[in-house]
Design a protein around this motif. Structure first.
Motif: not given
Length: 499
Positions: A148-163
């Motif tokens: 996870v880098p420094d995104f500052g004020d930028r919106f971001w999301v990591y979606a992690h899904y199971d099977a």
């Protein structure tokens, strides 16, 4: 015998009781007469494992097999879909671009460096608000580190899904996730959190799918600004972790040929004719959630029967073909998807946290695979105008927001053709929203957007979404939505035909 008062007298009662003795076994009669009878409690199951399922070898009528097969098809469709996508990704020798446009990777991730190409026809309902990444992870081999880098004020999301297409982590701006290294582990990993790893998230299945999303506005300046951050969005095996932030030039990914498609629209990931060949293996890979043990036993008993009886197997296959046509295909229409959200729009309620909501899990897998959780993204969509008539580009429509979607992230309105893909057009515009800096608001602060195949007029073209000449649909995304959107206080706009 009754007495004159209507009651049973003592002697009569004794005679009556003795008259029943021949009907009982001798031992039972002896115990009754001896007064030593005791109630013996049959143990009440306290765990699912103690609840018996259908015994093997049970005779099954065609109608019974058909009924179980339809439930199994509805329940298992997203699981088979996910497994087949993963197998296709696993064929790539390294992270790359499918058909030169869609990121794919197995055991790692691949990232785009711009919005997804409007030419792609492999995945439905993509957006042009974020820079996407994807990758399937085989967590039975070893855990995966993700940066996870420094995104500052930028919106971001990591979606992690199971099977099962459920999200199993909360990683993103709205969660206050700090820059650093994180670990994704499978259900059977027994290791300790390594030094330098901030936190561990665990998938309930050995197969996981990751979709990092990073917002980028529609300017050349922001396109350049986002590149250094994207280069640090990297997933890799734990054995390669050294505590140093890795970077990747995603602009140099190799291109791999796209799978052949047998028609228009998204690649067909579920084949009803082979569905019940795959389901037993998938059920072994994806263990039951708490409460699903009985369902697994019920479906499993029919699968066992099919393995021994060709007639049962034939019934399963015939039922799958019919179920695809009768149950699954209608889910592609938004009017059959989710719950009414007002003014003719629908929305899923529990995206990516489906639990036993197999209806909406499968509906989303068919129409829009891999939703985000509502707290991350609220999806609102429609096929129809406010009068309930199918949207058609030969008409002209106004979509007036009295108040644009209240969000802490961003919002957008995307137009899709009849197969939920972008409509190629001369303006190269497929959505409007937060990313656009030239939208024109009305004098009262409201915002009117236009949809149709013909221009609404030169002065309105900045607010225009070009539609095909035929059927289309509209789709609102609200990233990090305010409570008013989540609880339905805010209503989506009316889509009104211009007379």
């Amino acid at each position: 015998m009754p007495t004159h008062s209507g009651h049973i007298g003592p002697r009569s009662a004794e005679i009556d009781r003795r008259s029943f003795i021949p009907l009982l076994g001798g031992g039972a009669a002896f115990l009754m007469l001896a007064g030593r009878a005791q109630a013996q409690q049959v143990p009440i199951p306290t765990t699912a494992a103690e609840v018996p399922g259908p015994p093997t070898g049970t005779t099954m009528t065609t109608a019974y097999v058909q009924s179980v097969a339809r439930i199994a098809y509805l329940w298992g469709w997203p699981l088979v879909n996910a497994i087949n996508r993963a197998r296709a990704f696993a064929e790539a020798p390294e992270p790359g671009l499918l058909g030169g446009v869609v990121p794919l990777a197995y055991g790692r991730n691949a990232m785009l460096t711009n919005y997804i190409s409007p030419d792609q026809t492999f995945v439905t309902c993509t957006n042009q608000d974020v820079v996407y990444g994807t990758g399937y992870m085989a967590l039975d081999k070893e855990p995966i580190v993700f940066q996870v880098p420094d995104f500052g004020d930028r919106f971001w999301v990591y979606a992690h899904y199971d099977a099962r297409t459920d999200e199993f982590s909360e990683i993103g701006k709205q969660y206050g996730t700090k820059p650093g290294f994180y670990l994704m582990a499978g259900p059977n990993w027994k290791g300790e959190k390594p030094n330098g790893i901030t936190a561990v998230v665990r998938s309930s299945t050995s197969l996981a799918f990751v979709v990092p999303r990073v917002f980028m506005d529609d300017t050349e300046a922001d396109h350049k600004a986002v590149q250094p951050v994207i280069s640090q969005v990297v997933y890799y095996p734990l054995s390669e972790f050294d505590g140093k932030m890795k970077t990747k030039d995603w602009s140099k990914l190799p291109h791999f040929p796209a799978p052949k498609s047998d028609g228009k629209g998204e690649t067909k990931w579920v084949n009803p004719e082979t569905f019940f060949d795959q389901l037993p293996t998938v059920m072994k890979q994806v263990p039951p959630m708490p409460g699903e043990e009985a369902l697994y036993n019920w479906i499993g008993s029919v699968l066992d029967g099919a393995a021994k009886d060709p007639r049962i197997k034939q019934t399963l296959n015939e039922t799958a073909v019919a179920a695809e046509r009768e149950m699954i295909d209608p889910f592609f229409q938004w009017r059959n998807n989710g719950r009414a959200a007002g003014n003719g729009w629908n929305s899923p309620v529990d995206g990516a946290q489906w639990g036993t909501d197999y209806l909406n899990r499968t509906a989303s897998a068919k129409s829009n695979m891999y939703d985000n959780r509502p707290e991350e993204t609220k999806y609102i969509y429609t096929d129809d105008d406010s009068a309930g008539k199918q949207l058609n580009g030969q008409n002209a429509y106004t979509i007036t927001f009295a108040k644009v979607p209240p969000v802490k992230g961003f919002w957008s309105l995307t137009l899709y053709n009849d197969v939920h893909m972008f409509n190629p057009n001369a303006l190269k515009r497929y959505s409007l929203g937060t990313k656009n800096k030239d939208l024109k608001h009305n004098a009262d602060g409201s915002l009117t957007l236009y949809a149709g195949a013909k221009s609404p007029g030169k002065d309105k073209e900045s607010n225009w979404l070009l539609a095909p000449d035929g059927t289309f649909s509209l789709y609102i995304r609200a990233y990090w939505a305010d409570r008013a959107i989540l609880d339905g206080t805010w209503l989506p706009p009316k889509v009104e035909i211009v007379a």
